[in-house]
Design an enzyme around this catalytic site. Sequence first.
Site, PDB file in Angstrom:
ATOM      1  N   ASP A   1       0.945  -1.119  -0.076  1.00 48.51           N
ATOM      2  CA  ASP A   1       0.040  -0.069   0.023  1.00 48.51           C
ATOM      3  C   ASP A   1       0.724   1.235   0.163  1.00 48.51           C
ATOM      4  OD1 ASP A   1       1.305  -0.019   2.533  1.00 48.51           O
ATOM      5  OD2 ASP A   1      -0.632   0.237   3.526  1.00 48.51           O
TER       6      ASP A   1
ATOM      7  N   GLY B   1      11.103  30.822 -12.625  1.00 44.19           N
ATOM      8  CA  GLY B   1      10.643  31.857 -12.935  1.00 44.19           C
ATOM      9  C   GLY B   1      11.082  33.260 -12.463  1.00 44.19           C
TER      10      GLY B   1
ATOM     11  N   ASP C   1      13.198  26.831  -8.060  1.00 38.93           N
ATOM     12  CA  ASP C   1      12.068  26.006  -8.268  1.00 38.93           C
ATOM     13  C   ASP C   1      11.627  25.929  -9.650  1.00 38.93           C
ATOM     14  OD1 ASP C   1       9.950  24.336  -7.864  1.00 38.93           O
ATOM     15  OD2 ASP C   1       9.193  25.585  -6.142  1.00 38.93           O
ATOM     16  N   THR C   2      10.528  26.512  -9.924  1.00 37.18           N
ATOM     17  CA  THR C   2      10.497  26.816 -11.501  1.00 37.18           C
ATOM     18  C   THR C   2      11.150  27.178 -12.261  1.00 37.18           C
ATOM     19  OG1 THR C   2       8.878  28.782 -11.238  1.00 37.18           O
ATOM     20  CG2 THR C   2       7.712  26.737 -10.698  1.00 37.18           C
TER      21      THR C   2
ATOM     22  N   LYS D   1      10.873  42.789  -6.652  1.00 40.11           N
ATOM     23  CA  LYS D   1       9.930  41.605  -7.074  1.00 40.11           C
ATOM     24  C   LYS D   1       8.573  41.613  -6.322  1.00 40.11           C
ATOM     25  CE  LYS D   1      10.289  37.005  -5.650  1.00 40.11           C
ATOM     26  NZ  LYS D   1      10.692  35.972  -5.542  1.00 40.11           N
TER      27      LYS D   1
HETATM   28  C1  R5P Z   1      11.662  32.952  -2.856  1.00 39.67           C
HETATM   29  O1  R5P Z   1      11.421  33.804  -2.005  1.00 39.67           O
HETATM   30  C2  R5P Z   1      12.870  32.081  -3.049  1.00 39.67           C
HETATM   31  O2  R5P Z   1      13.952  32.690  -2.538  1.00 39.67           O
HETATM   32  C3  R5P Z   1      13.215  31.709  -4.436  1.00 39.67           C
HETATM   33  O3  R5P Z   1      13.339  32.994  -5.107  1.00 39.67           O
HETATM   34  C4  R5P Z   1      11.807  31.078  -5.077  1.00 39.67           C
HETATM   35  O4  R5P Z   1      11.395  30.093  -4.361  1.00 39.67           O
HETATM   36  C5  R5P Z   1      12.256  30.473  -6.423  1.00 39.67           C
HETATM   37  O5  R5P Z   1      11.158  29.993  -6.926  1.00 39.67           O
HETATM   38  P1  R5P Z   1      10.795  29.978  -8.522  1.00 39.67           P
HETATM   39  O6  R5P Z   1      12.174  29.508  -9.081  1.00 39.67           O
HETATM   40  O7  R5P Z   1       9.640  29.132  -8.667  1.00 39.67           O
HETATM   41  O8  R5P Z   1      10.549  31.175  -9.182  1.00 39.67           O
END
Ligand code: R5P
Length: 322
Positions: A41, A230, A227-228, A197
């Site tokens: 599971d 962006g 992360d992404t 930003k």
């Molecule tokens: C946000 O405050 C973090 O320091 C990173 O700038 C953010 O997590 C990056 O995320 P992403 O690559 O999705 O824009």
Amino acid sequence: MKKVDDNVVIFGMENSKKLADEIGQFLNREITPVQKITFADGEQLLYSDTTVRNKTVFIVCNTSKPVNENLMSLLIFIDSLKRASAKRIICVMTYYGYARQDRKASGRQPITAKLVADLLEVAGAAKVITIDLHNPSIQGFFNIPVDDLRGQFIFSNELRKREDKFVIVSPDHGGAVRARQLSELLNTGEQIAIIDKRRTGPNVSEIMGVLGNVKDKNVIIYDDIIDTGGTIIHAAEALKAQGAKKVIIAATHGLFSKGFEMFENNEIIDEVIITNSIDHSSMSHFKKLRELSMAQFLGMVIQANINNSSITEIYDAYSHGN
Ligand code: R5P
């Protein structure tokens, strides 16, 4: 490096095995395997085949994608070590998932970074060693010691070797201190720049402007997490529009949730430098990706924890280009 003493056992979780082995090589010590059984599971049972009774145990781990799965595996393994009478369980957690949920950004939201801290403590962790926590205040979410190591020392060692001079840029206001520390370590003689930003939703941000002068300068955009991608790609575009020359991206934790192609195929970006806080073995074919190993740094930190010696001495050694 001299062999560490026998009252110490070092484990590497499955997703941190490569880094753990590198640390083991540096310390001249075998990494003890983590045994894992997965039931039909999906439930997991993790344990050690080797005794940990009255030993100091280090677990090299990270809770990157899949975050919940990796977190649960870690908690189960810590619990098994506690019940096997380990004297002290120290998590060397190179990436702390959920660190970005560090406050109630709006009403009725959770503070999951605190929940994770509670879970680690309840499971049996006696100490956490981590690196570039998204928000250093997360240290205060714990009632056990937390070493939040500074990744700037690893980056400055690499960047010092380059002939180009750079302006260090923070991609948001929150990262300004981190950017300044890197700039000071590199002794750039330049002021840092900051991207103004605004976050408009989860993983979505908008750039309002650039604070500082980047015209005709080489820039390094320095963040804790990609992360992404962006945030940092928008930052690179804004800097290029302001006349920046070479654009290098540097971040401690490369999650790359949407892949690396968007960096590899982007003409604005010259290079992306990250650490191995997360395993990127499957990405070694990308030409623009450069991974810095933190094995020696973490090996020295583990040794300092065993010897009860100072982490500041390690920083000093790195400041002088160790
Ligand atoms: C946000 O405050 C973090 O320091 C990173 O700038 C953010 O997590 C990056 O995320 P992403 O690559 O999705 O824009």
